[in-house]
Design a protein around this motif. Structure first.
Motif, PDB file in Angstrom:
ATOM      1  N   PRO A  31       0.840  -1.207   0.000  1.00 51.11           N
ATOM      2  CA  PRO A  31       0.000   0.000   0.000  1.00 51.11           C
ATOM      3  C   PRO A  31       0.870   1.251   0.000  1.00 51.11           C
ATOM      4  O   PRO A  31       1.907   1.302   0.671  1.00 51.11           O
ATOM      5  CB  PRO A  31      -0.802  -0.123   1.300  1.00 51.11           C
ATOM      6  N   LEU A  32       0.457   2.245  -0.766  1.00 51.69           N
ATOM      7  CA  LEU A  32       1.168   3.523  -0.810  1.00 51.69           C
ATOM      8  C   LEU A  32       0.468   4.485   0.136  1.00 51.69           C
ATOM      9  O   LEU A  32      -0.605   5.006  -0.169  1.00 51.69           O
ATOM     10  CB  LEU A  32       1.191   4.082  -2.238  1.00 51.69           C
ATOM     11  N   ILE A  33       1.052   4.670   1.293  1.00 46.71           N
ATOM     12  CA  ILE A  33       0.456   5.527   2.314  1.00 46.71           C
ATOM     13  C   ILE A  33       1.414   6.679   2.596  1.00 46.71           C
ATOM     14  O   ILE A  33       2.517   6.480   3.105  1.00 46.71           O
ATOM     15  CB  ILE A  33       0.160   4.744   3.596  1.00 46.71           C
ATOM     16  N   MET A  34       0.988   7.859   2.219  1.00 42.91           N
ATOM     17  CA  MET A  34       1.769   9.066   2.488  1.00 42.91           C
ATOM     18  C   MET A  34       1.531   9.465   3.942  1.00 42.91           C
ATOM     19  O   MET A  34       0.402   9.801   4.338  1.00 42.91           O
ATOM     20  CB  MET A  34       1.342  10.192   1.547  1.00 42.91           C
ATOM     21  N   THR A  35       2.566   9.395   4.738  1.00 43.14           N
ATOM     22  CA  THR A  35       2.453   9.667   6.166  1.00 43.14           C
ATOM     23  C   THR A  35       3.030  11.043   6.482  1.00 43.14           C
ATOM     24  O   THR A  35       4.168  11.332   6.134  1.00 43.14           O
ATOM     25  CB  THR A  35       3.178   8.591   6.983  1.00 43.14           C
ATOM     26  N   ILE A  36       2.228  11.847   7.143  1.00 39.83           N
ATOM     27  CA  ILE A  36       2.647  13.187   7.549  1.00 39.83           C
ATOM     28  C   ILE A  36       2.707  13.207   9.070  1.00 39.83           C
ATOM     29  O   ILE A  36       1.716  12.894   9.743  1.00 39.83           O
ATOM     30  CB  ILE A  36       1.671  14.258   7.033  1.00 39.83           C
ATOM     31  N   VAL A  85       1.751  21.797   9.209  1.00 36.99           N
ATOM     32  CA  VAL A  85       2.306  20.942   8.167  1.00 36.99           C
ATOM     33  C   VAL A  85       2.979  21.836   7.129  1.00 36.99           C
ATOM     34  O   VAL A  85       2.637  23.009   6.983  1.00 36.99           O
ATOM     35  CB  VAL A  85       1.221  20.065   7.506  1.00 36.99           C
ATOM     36  N   PHE A  86       3.937  21.263   6.399  1.00 41.79           N
ATOM     37  CA  PHE A  86       4.627  22.033   5.364  1.00 41.79           C
ATOM     38  C   PHE A  86       3.721  22.212   4.151  1.00 41.79           C
ATOM     39  O   PHE A  86       2.806  21.418   3.906  1.00 41.79           O
ATOM     40  CB  PHE A  86       5.920  21.337   4.963  1.00 41.79           C
ATOM     41  N   ALA A  87       4.008  23.256   3.404  1.00 40.24           N
ATOM     42  CA  ALA A  87       3.162  23.597   2.261  1.00 40.24           C
ATOM     43  C   ALA A  87       3.120  22.461   1.241  1.00 40.24           C
ATOM     44  O   ALA A  87       2.068  22.200   0.637  1.00 40.24           O
ATOM     45  CB  ALA A  87       3.665  24.892   1.606  1.00 40.24           C
ATOM     46  N   TYR A  88       4.252  21.743   1.044  1.00 34.82           N
ATOM     47  CA  TYR A  88       4.260  20.677   0.046  1.00 34.82           C
ATOM     48  C   TYR A  88       3.431  19.463   0.490  1.00 34.82           C
ATOM     49  O   TYR A  88       3.109  18.591  -0.319  1.00 34.82           O
ATOM     50  CB  TYR A  88       5.697  20.245  -0.271  1.00 34.82           C
ATOM     51  N   SER A 125       8.169  30.183   7.846  1.00 35.75           N
ATOM     52  CA  SER A 125       8.347  28.742   8.028  1.00 35.75           C
ATOM     53  C   SER A 125       7.778  27.913   6.889  1.00 35.75           C
ATOM     54  O   SER A 125       8.031  26.704   6.824  1.00 35.75           O
ATOM     55  CB  SER A 125       7.677  28.301   9.338  1.00 35.75           C
ATOM     56  N   ARG A 126       7.008  28.531   5.985  1.00 37.31           N
ATOM     57  CA  ARG A 126       6.359  27.827   4.871  1.00 37.31           C
ATOM     58  C   ARG A 126       5.500  26.672   5.393  1.00 37.31           C
ATOM     59  O   ARG A 126       5.499  25.569   4.868  1.00 37.31           O
ATOM     60  CB  ARG A 126       7.381  27.297   3.856  1.00 37.31           C
ATOM     61  N   THR A 127       4.774  26.942   6.465  1.00 40.38           N
ATOM     62  CA  THR A 127       3.896  25.936   7.054  1.00 40.38           C
ATOM     63  C   THR A 127       2.471  26.470   7.134  1.00 40.38           C
ATOM     64  O   THR A 127       2.228  27.672   7.040  1.00 40.38           O
ATOM     65  CB  THR A 127       4.362  25.534   8.469  1.00 40.38           C
ATOM     66  N   ILE A 163      12.168   6.432  -9.488  1.00 39.83           N
ATOM     67  CA  ILE A 163      11.358   6.371  -8.277  1.00 39.83           C
ATOM     68  C   ILE A 163      10.414   7.558  -8.217  1.00 39.83           C
ATOM     69  O   ILE A 163      10.614   8.577  -8.867  1.00 39.83           O
ATOM     70  CB  ILE A 163      12.243   6.341  -7.015  1.00 39.83           C
ATOM     71  N   SER A 164       9.363   7.367  -7.435  1.00 44.36           N
ATOM     72  CA  SER A 164       8.396   8.445  -7.231  1.00 44.36           C
ATOM     73  C   SER A 164       9.032   9.551  -6.392  1.00 44.36           C
ATOM     74  O   SER A 164       9.862   9.275  -5.526  1.00 44.36           O
ATOM     75  CB  SER A 164       7.154   7.899  -6.522  1.00 44.36           C
ATOM     76  N   PRO A 165       8.664  10.800  -6.631  1.00 43.26           N
ATOM     77  CA  PRO A 165       9.204  11.885  -5.789  1.00 43.26           C
ATOM     78  C   PRO A 165       8.729  11.813  -4.351  1.00 43.26           C
ATOM     79  O   PRO A 165       9.319  12.449  -3.479  1.00 43.26           O
ATOM     80  CB  PRO A 165       8.694  13.149  -6.486  1.00 43.26           C
ATOM     81  N   LEU A 166       7.679  11.038  -4.087  1.00 37.56           N
ATOM     82  CA  LEU A 166       7.166  10.916  -2.730  1.00 37.56           C
ATOM     83  C   LEU A 166       7.844   9.757  -2.014  1.00 37.56           C
ATOM     84  O   LEU A 166       8.218   8.758  -2.629  1.00 37.56           O
ATOM     85  CB  LEU A 166       5.653  10.694  -2.745  1.00 37.56           C
ATOM     86  N   ARG A 167       7.977   9.888  -0.712  1.00 39.87           N
ATOM     87  CA  ARG A 167       8.550   8.825   0.118  1.00 39.87           C
ATOM     88  C   ARG A 167       7.451   8.278   1.016  1.00 39.87           C
ATOM     89  O   ARG A 167       6.747   9.050   1.691  1.00 39.87           O
ATOM     90  CB  ARG A 167       9.702   9.381   0.945  1.00 39.87           C
ATOM     91  N   PHE A 168       7.305   6.968   1.031  1.00 37.09           N
ATOM     92  CA  PHE A 168       6.259   6.324   1.812  1.00 37.09           C
ATOM     93  C   PHE A 168       6.911   5.645   3.013  1.00 37.09           C
ATOM     94  O   PHE A 168       7.378   4.507   2.927  1.00 37.09           O
ATOM     95  CB  PHE A 168       5.479   5.338   0.952  1.00 37.09           C
ATOM     96  N   ASP A 169       6.971   6.378   4.116  1.00 37.13           N
ATOM     97  CA  ASP A 169       7.700   5.955   5.315  1.00 37.13           C
ATOM     98  C   ASP A 169       9.144   5.635   4.938  1.00 37.13           C
ATOM     99  O   ASP A 169       9.858   6.496   4.468  1.00 37.13           O
ATOM    100  CB  ASP A 169       7.000   4.767   5.974  1.00 37.13           C
TER     101      ASP A 169
END
Length: 408
Positions: free
Chosen positions: A83-88, A236-239, A277-279, A343-349
């Motif tokens: 599963p691709l779960i983006m964790t913040i 949270v950060f803007a991205y 802080s861009r948050t 690879i995807s630009p996102l990191r999943f954990d």
């Protein structure tokens, strides 16, 4: 060859020497021929590697004996569909729910006679008395109501009834309970003191009055908060904003309540980004029926955004050079082939999503891959360890041991 290139190859050679001096078979791999006694698994791995794309430019396959792998700490991971779960993750602080906070004021003026709520932190229920005051205006309003009521009874008329209703309404607008007005109408005796009662159940956050004080309508006497639900204010950060939405669940833990976790939901996302802080501020609403969560507590907030499934590898399996991303695939128990991956630009954990270059089930190096990378680059550059100091002697000793001389 330039001095810069020679220096680079020299550093790579020193790294590779750590491997090759442990097992000379690594240094001989480029010149050796396939062993006729190779196991079936090794032969299948060797055949499978031929069907793959050629190594990326500047890299070559590397052979490392299993016993050497153990010494330098080579470990493998598997490419698999997960599963691709983006964790913040962020931190926050607990605040009272502002929709359940009441600031207590009088609607008249007078002297505080008695405090029923005398300290901050005291719990109250809706309707509980908070203080009593002596108010000449309140006493006069009661007398006017009784006089209007007396005239209405002696000479009933629509006009007189309007006067009664007006004086009654005046008392009600001062938050005098209906039961108190009914008792006044029944007994005909005005009360000296006006009792101020709590409009909600909750906890006293602030107490700003004392006995004997003269208070006016603009003075705030108490602040009461219902803490059955609380807010956790985090950033949270803007991205990360594309992965945060109203109504999403959020898991909250507290250092002081380490054994428990709480699930809330996002109820507010600040429309303005903090420039330094861009948050962006995010508010999580948490149920708090037991009152364990206190305003001012620090919290750890985890927001998980499910994004389907895909092929992933441990992040340690990918070497990011800045120009391209490289992984080392195990094609046999002692052979590793460099593979350029996308690879995807996102990191999943702790995992990267693989878009191109590998397939499900492939095994890749997850540790000691920097040493393997050095050896791979060295071989691609045509380096030969037998020419280095000491290596010729070792090779000669190995050759002499394999073909001992006979004496005549």
């Amino acid at each position: 060859m330039s001095m810069k290139r020679r220096g680079y190859l020299g550093r790579l050679a020193l790294t590779a020497l750590l491997i090759l001096t442990v097992s000379p078979s690594v240094g001989d791999e480029r010149k050796s021929t396939p062993d006729k006694t190779m196991s079936g698994k090794e032969m299948r791995g060797s055949s499978a590697s031929k069907t793959r794309a050629a190594p990326p430019s500047g890299f070559a396959e590397v052979r490392i004996a299993p016993e050497v792998q153990q010494r330098i700490g080579v470990t493998l991971g598997t490419v698999r569909r997960t599963p691709l779960i983006m964790t913040i993750r962020t931190v926050g602080i607990v605040r009272p729910d502002e929709t359940k906070v009441r600031h207590i004021h009088l609607k008249t003026e007078g002297w505080v006679e008695k405090l029923f709520i005398s300290f901050t932190g005291q719990k109250v229920k809706a309707g509980d008395p908070m203080l009593s005051i002596y108010s000449p205006a309140f006493f006069a309003a009661q007398r006017e109501f009784l006089i209007a009521l007396q005239y209405s009874r002696s000479a009933p008329s629509p006009g007189q009834q309007n006067v009664v209703d007006t004086t009654r309404q005046r008392l009600a607008l001062w938050d005098v309970p209906k039961s108190t007005i009914d008792a006044l109408e029944k007994t005909g005796k005005p009360s000296k003191s006006l009792i101020l009662r709590s409009p909600i159940s909750g906890v006293i956050l602030e107490k700003k009055t004392f006995e004997g004080q003269y208070v006016m309508p603009q003075a705030e006497l108490y602040t009461v908060a219902d803490l059955s639900t609380v807010w956790v204010q985090g950033r949270v950060f803007a991205y990360e904003l594309p992965h945060v939405a109203l109504g999403m669940p959020a898991t909250v833990t507290f250092p002081s309540l380490a054994a428990r976790s709480f699930v809330g939901r996002i109820v507010f996302i600040d429309p303005v980004i903090d420039e330094p802080s861009r948050t962006v501020q995010v508010r999580v609403e948490l149920p708090n029926p037991d009152g364990l969560i206190k305003p001012g507590m620090f919290a750890n907030v985890l927001i998980a955004h499910a994004m389907g499934s895909g092929l992933t590898v441990p992040t340690s399996a990918v070497l990011r050079t800045g120009e391209r991303d490289i992984a080392f695939r195990a094609v046999a128990p002692d052979r590793f082939a460099p593979v350029e991956v996308t690879i995807s630009p996102l990191r999943f954990d702790d995992r990267f999503q693989i878009l191109e270059g590998l397939k499900a089930g492939d095994e890749v190096v997850t540790s000691a891959n920097f040493l393997i990378d050095s050896e791979s680059r060295l071989r691609a550059g045509g380096g030969d360890m037998t020419g280095m100091p000491g290596m010729g002697v070792e090779q000669k000793e190995k050759k002499d041991a394999a073909h001992p001389k006979t004496t005549h």
